[in-house]
Each structure stands twice: as structure tokens, then as C-alpha cells.
Scaffold this motif. Structure first.
Motif, PDB file in Angstrom:
ATOM      1  N   ASP A  21      -8.944  -4.174   4.218  1.00 30.25           N
ATOM      2  CA  ASP A  21      -8.323  -3.610   3.354  1.00 30.25           C
ATOM      3  C   ASP A  21      -8.828  -5.280   2.260  1.00 30.25           C
ATOM      4  O   ASP A  21      -8.896  -5.830   1.188  1.00 30.25           O
ATOM      5  N   LEU A  69      -1.506  -8.064  -1.985  1.00 25.61           N
ATOM      6  CA  LEU A  69      -1.021  -7.057  -0.928  1.00 25.61           C
ATOM      7  C   LEU A  69      -0.634  -6.578  -0.055  1.00 25.61           C
ATOM      8  O   LEU A  69       0.233  -5.943   0.816  1.00 25.61           O
ATOM      9  N   TYR A  99      -0.649  -8.159   2.964  1.00 18.84           N
ATOM     10  CA  TYR A  99      -1.140  -7.613   3.807  1.00 18.84           C
ATOM     11  C   TYR A  99      -0.437  -8.897   5.420  1.00 18.84           C
ATOM     12  O   TYR A  99       0.217 -10.340   5.075  1.00 18.84           O
ATOM     13  N   ASN A 152       0.496  -1.453  -0.162  1.00 20.69           N
ATOM     14  CA  ASN A 152      -0.236   0.049  -0.262  1.00 20.69           C
ATOM     15  C   ASN A 152       0.542   1.406  -0.237  1.00 20.69           C
ATOM     16  O   ASN A 152       2.404   1.188   0.462  1.00 20.69           O
ATOM     17  N   LEU A 192      -1.744  -2.382   6.899  1.00 19.74           N
ATOM     18  CA  LEU A 192      -3.068  -2.868   6.553  1.00 19.74           C
ATOM     19  C   LEU A 192      -4.159  -3.768   7.153  1.00 19.74           C
ATOM     20  O   LEU A 192      -3.576  -4.179   8.761  1.00 19.74           O
TER      21      LEU A 192
END
Lengths: 341, 341
Positions: A13, A50, A52, A3, A9
Motif C-alpha cells: 500500500d 496512510l 502504516y 484506510n 495496511l
DNA sequence: GTGAAAGCGCTAACAG
DNA sequence: CTGTTAGCGCTTTCAC
């Protein structure tokens, strides 16, 4: 892709990126409950894309479970403790528990602080070295309501349960073995550490068993700090200068014993005929020395594995049975510095 | 007095026991904001009487701050790492940060797992050994948004910043020192660890500097597992049997070098006239050996302190300036096994 | 100097 | 198999 934002995150998200509810995302990430293969894949993909990383703080707060085991030891610089750690890690790696190490430097007040700090993370269990703690520490451990295993020592009363060896007994047995070989002018060398209770107990057992046969330690020497090998050498020289009659040297650890061995060999003294010697701990490191040192194994790895097994068992089943005191039996290895033929 | 219940105590319990609001209790316990002396005492007394231990999980979630620094190292059994830890601890003890150790066993995948696990606790910073990591690990570190210090090695590009020594350079310098003394038939011994990048770089630098003078390593030997001292001894014997012409032995660590020393002395070989030898790491333990081994200090404690200082500085002030690469300079100590008179 | 309200990011428990 | 709701125990923020 990470991000752009600096904000870490969250599940949300991942939920938004995958079009799946937060709850289901959570299920996938924890492998809990049934989730369809399709959803699972969507979620994992989104999470990975992402980058994460779950927030265990929030998870732990919500679930009231923390998969951490606090391991509190006096030092990392004495190989004994890393070896115990190995045993603990080996067992915990098979479970979902994780060890977290705290070091006390042999200071009761620091132990108390470290313990407080660790307990405030609400671990699932505690493994702590020794049976001697401040009253406050004992109170915290009792009040914590989690399994507590005191390790390395069994001479005393555990708060909850203990795994270790009897250092008093270890000292006694070494004394008997030495006397049996006909040695009688015995010198002792150890660390100047009033707070190392295990060394103290070994020494007490040792002198006690000698006394029973009417023998007294002829002389003793204590050191602190510096290279143990060098100190062992130094103390041995001093001691032999002072008491040339000595025929046996008992060292409270293998490293100073190795130093002593060096010194005796340098002086060309007949080992174990003229002078015998023995250490304590059975450090693997010592293999490869010119002579195999007599020593006594402190069952380090086994203590670690057993302690971890107890914790793991009790975490899985709070009502599980467990032994209050597991006393392991250290064995003397005679090497070639203790047994006169 | 502990609570009878098994439920851990909360702020609310202290609040009720003291008749002060949770908020104020929290203020007292954290020494934050103004609280009257009277209230403060009431609260502290109640907290102590109950045996309350704050719940950092909840605290961290609410405040979004965790005073933990993840320290990720390959092993605890190699004294190098506990020594680095000492440096880190010494500095962090002056702050409100706390180190948490993770061990990777030199395995990149395990490093990745450990890192993931630690990052999920949202530490304030990461100190990690080496510059080589999996892509996933690097991505996690970058995305974490926290200060990351890679330690022990500066031969490469850090993710964020690095503190260490150049092992390539260390290898080169040792090679030069050896050649300068007129040695020319050189044997090398080390660990069989393809994943120990620092040992590899040292070896590369070493051979490279030899090559520049037209010298090639005459023979080499690698070991894995077992007592380093014994292995060093064993390898040295094997090597000398095979290549009796050797006049210098370079060992990748001090423990096997010490084993080699034992063997050479047992064989009555003239050191450093007939054969010279050198190790690496400057382990304090080695003082006390019959001869002072030539070695090179890896600046372990200093690496730890410097790394911790950087983390601490940047945690206190996210905009603080810091050096991207801090390269420390290891020094050769010649002892009496490298310098021919 | 003190308190009340509103979450922090996640999961237990339940409902569909 | 999936989603909704209600907290976990604390701290932030703002009000008094």
C-alpha cells in the motif's frame, strides 16, 4: 487518513501510494542502506498519511531476527522484580532490543509453559529468575541456541550464565553480624514458600552459620498470603508471646520486618537493646519508617543492568566473551535495629 | 535429544522424524482437525524427542492471528498497575490469549513508541491506561481495527471503550466526606506529575466540591522521586510547621499518607480528633499500620478483569455487544483516621 | 484421515 | 541508489 477497508495496511500500500518499490519503502522504514533524500521523504510522507504500521511478524520471519528479550520472573507483586525490570529496561532502551515479561507465580510448571510460549516467538535472548527449573525447561533453554542469563541467584550451576548474589552467603553473613552483636536467642520469620529457592537458601546459610557457633534458631514462623505488613506484625506478636526471651528477629523480607518493627514499637520494647531485628532486600519504600531497619541489599537494579548488558553484548557479537557467573556482593546496612552500641 | 546443528527445528524436522506430512504434524500440534490416534502419537513422540518448539512467527503470519493482548501502563513500580495486571491475567488465563506488557513511564511520546512497537506485532486487542493520548496514538488505535479498552479512568471520551472509575467524582466524594466530619482547614499533598491525569482529575474534583461549600485548600505540597513513605513524612512535617491550624490532610496516594500517619503519630497529634487524614488507592500493604488509614478503593483488580473480559468477548465474536463505558464505583473506607466520633 | 500447493508480508541477496 | 527474485516456517484451502 486511515484506510476505509478493515484489512491492515501493507508495504505494498505504501509502495503504491508513494510510487516507490516495496523494497525501497522497506529500506526507508528501517533506515537501512542508501536511499536518496527525495525518495525517503516521499515514502515517509505516504506511510504517515496512510497510518502504516509495519508488520513485525512478516519482518521477523523474513529476516530471522526478533528484537525481543524474554524476561521470566516469579511475580510482579513483589517490588524486587519490577526493580530488576527497571535495570533491564534501562540498558535495553539504549539498544534495539525490547524486554517482554512473563510471570510464573513461583510455579515450575507455569514457568515451563511461559517459557515455551515465549521461545515460540524466537526471542534474541532469555533472562530468567533462579537456577531451578524443570528438566523440560532446561532442555528448551539449552536447545534454543540463544543467550540465557539466569538471575538473582548464584548458588548452583547455570545453564548458560548467571548474574546474582549468593543467598546462602547472604544468610551466613547476616547470622555472623547478629552473633557479633551478642544476640543469642534468635527467631526467624518468612514466607511459606517451598518454591522460593532463594529464601530457602538464605535460611539455610543463616542456620548453618549459627550452627557453626553452636547457636540454634529458637523459634520460627511462616506465613502465606495477605498483607505482608500485617502478617509481620501478627507473627511477631505470636512469637514474642511464645518466647519472651527472644532477643533477635530475622525476617526473610523487609515488609514483614517493617510489620515486626511496628509491633515492637507498639509494645514499647527497646530496639535494638532488648530486641534487635533485620530484614532482607533494602526496599527503598522503608525509608521513612520510625526506625531505620537493618537489612541487606539484594543488588536488584545492578542484576538487571548486568544481565541486560550480557544479552545485548552477545546478541551483537555471538562470539563475545562473557563471564559464566557474575556474583555481586550484597552489603548489610545496619540501620538502627541491629547494632547495639 | 536436541539437534546438533544450531539451526532451530522446524515442522519439517518433525515431519521427517515421524514420517508424517508437515500438514498433519501441524494438525496434531495444534489439536486441529481429525488425526488418527496412531499418527498423533507418532508425531507427539517425535516432537518431544527432538525438543521442537513451534515457530509462532510463521504460524501467525500464515494464519493472520496473534493471540497476544497489548497492555500498556505507565509504570510497574506503582503497585496499582501490577494489581490491574493480576485481574487481566486471571481472565486471560482462561482463554488462549496472552497479555504482553508495555511501560510508558507516564510519557506520552514513550506511550506512542511503545504502542507502535506493540501494534506492529498485530495483537488481538489493546488495553491501555488512561484516556489521554497523543493524536498519533489515537490514530493508530483507531486504524488498528482491533478492540481497544482504555482503563482506570472514565472522565472523557474513549476511542473505542473504557473501564474505570471517575477520578473527578472520587475527589468530590472524598471532599464531601471530609467536610461532613466538620474539618475545614485542609491541606493537600501529591506527586508532582503533570502527566498523571487521574491524580489531576481527583484533585480537581476535590477542590471543586470544597469550593461548592465555600472551602478552599489551605495549603498544598508536591513531591517527586524518592521513597514515597519518607516524602509523605517530610511533606507533612513541613506543612504542619507552616500551617499549624490544619485539621485535615488529604494525600493523593496511600504511601505518602502512611508517611504522614507516621509523622503525626511521632508528634503525638490526636488522630482523627485534632487532625484527620486520608489517602487514595486502598493498598493492601497498608493493613498492619498502627492506625487504619482512610482511603478510597480504586477497583484495580475489577478494572483488569472487566477489561480482559471485554477483549476476550470481542475477540471471540467481533460482533459481540459491549458497553462503551463501564464506570465502577469506588467506596470510601473510613478506617480510623477520618471519622470523628 | 491425510497430503500438495499456494501464499501470509516482509527482507536477504543479488543485479542493475 | 533502486528494483527483482526467492524464500522465511507455517496454515489455509482444496484435493484425494
Amino acid at each position: 487518513m486511515a484506510n476505509d477497508d478493515t484489512r491492515p495496511l501493507t508495504l505494498r500500500d505504501v509502495s503504491e501510494a508513494s510510487g516507490v518499490s516495496e523494497m525501497t519503502v522497506s529500506r526507508v522504514l528501517r533506515n537501512r542502506g542508501d536511499v536518496s533524500q527525495a525518495t525517503r521523504e516521499k515514502v515517509l510522507e505516504a506511510a504517515k498519511a496512510l497510518g502504516y504500521v509495519p508488520n513485525k511478524i512478516a519482518g521477523a520471519l523474513a529476516s530471522q531476527r526478533v528484537n525481543l528479550v524474554a524476561v521470566i520472573i516469579p511475580s510482579l507483586r513483589n517490588m524486587v522484580f519490577p526493580e530488576v525490570m527497571s535495570g533491564i529496561s534501562a540498558v535495553l532502551e539504549e539498544t534495539d532490543l525490547q524486554p517482554v515479561v512473563g510471570v510464573t507465580d513461583y510455579l515450575p510448571e507455569k514457568e515451563e509453559r511461559v517459557l515455551y510460549e515465549m521461545l515460540s516467538w524466537r526471542p534474541s535472548g532469555v533472562i530468567i529468575a533462579g537456577l531451578e527449573h524443570t528438566d523440560a525447561s532446561k532442555a528448551m533453554l539449552k536447545a534454543s541456541g540463544i543467550p540465557v542469563v539466569e538471575i538473582m541467584d548464584t548458588d548452583g550451576t547455570p545453564i548458560d550464565c548467571a548474574v546474582g548474589i549468593s543467598h546462602r552467603r547472604a544468610g551466613r553473613e547476616m547470622a555472623r553480624a547478629i552473633l557479633k552483636q551478642g544476640y543469642e536467642k534468635i527467631g526467624f520469620m518468612g514466607t511459606k514458600m517451598p518454591l522460593d529457592h532463594r529464601a530457602r537458601k538464605r535460611f539455610e546459610g543463616f542456620t548453618e552459620a549459627l550452627a557453626k557457633e553452636g547457636v540454634e534458631i529458637a523459634t520460627q514462623e511462616f506465613y502465606s498470603g495477605g498483607s505482608a505488613l500485617a502478617k509481620g506484625r501478627e507473627m511477631t506478636r505470636t512469637m514474642l508471646d511464645r518466647e519472651p526471651e527472644l532477643d533477635f528477629l530475622y525476617y526473610s523480607n523487609d515488609m514483614i520486618a517493617a510489620g515486626g518493627l511496628m509491633e515492637l514499637m507498639a509494645q514499647g520494647i527497646d530496639i535494638p537493646g532488648r530486641v534487635g531485628l533485620a530484614g532482607f532486600n533494602g526496599v527503598e519504600l522503608l525509608q521513612g519508617l520510625p526506625r531505620q531497619l537493618a537489612t541487606m541489599d539484594a543488588c536488584r537494579t545492578e542484576i538487571g543492568t548486568k544481565a541486560a548488558q550480557i544479552i545485548s553484548g552477545r546478541v551483537n557479537d555471538p562470539n563475545a566473551e562473557f563471564e559464566r557467573i557474575v556474583e555481586l556482593t550484597p552489603k548489610i546496612s545496619y540501620g538502627d535495629t541491629l547494632k547495639r552500641r
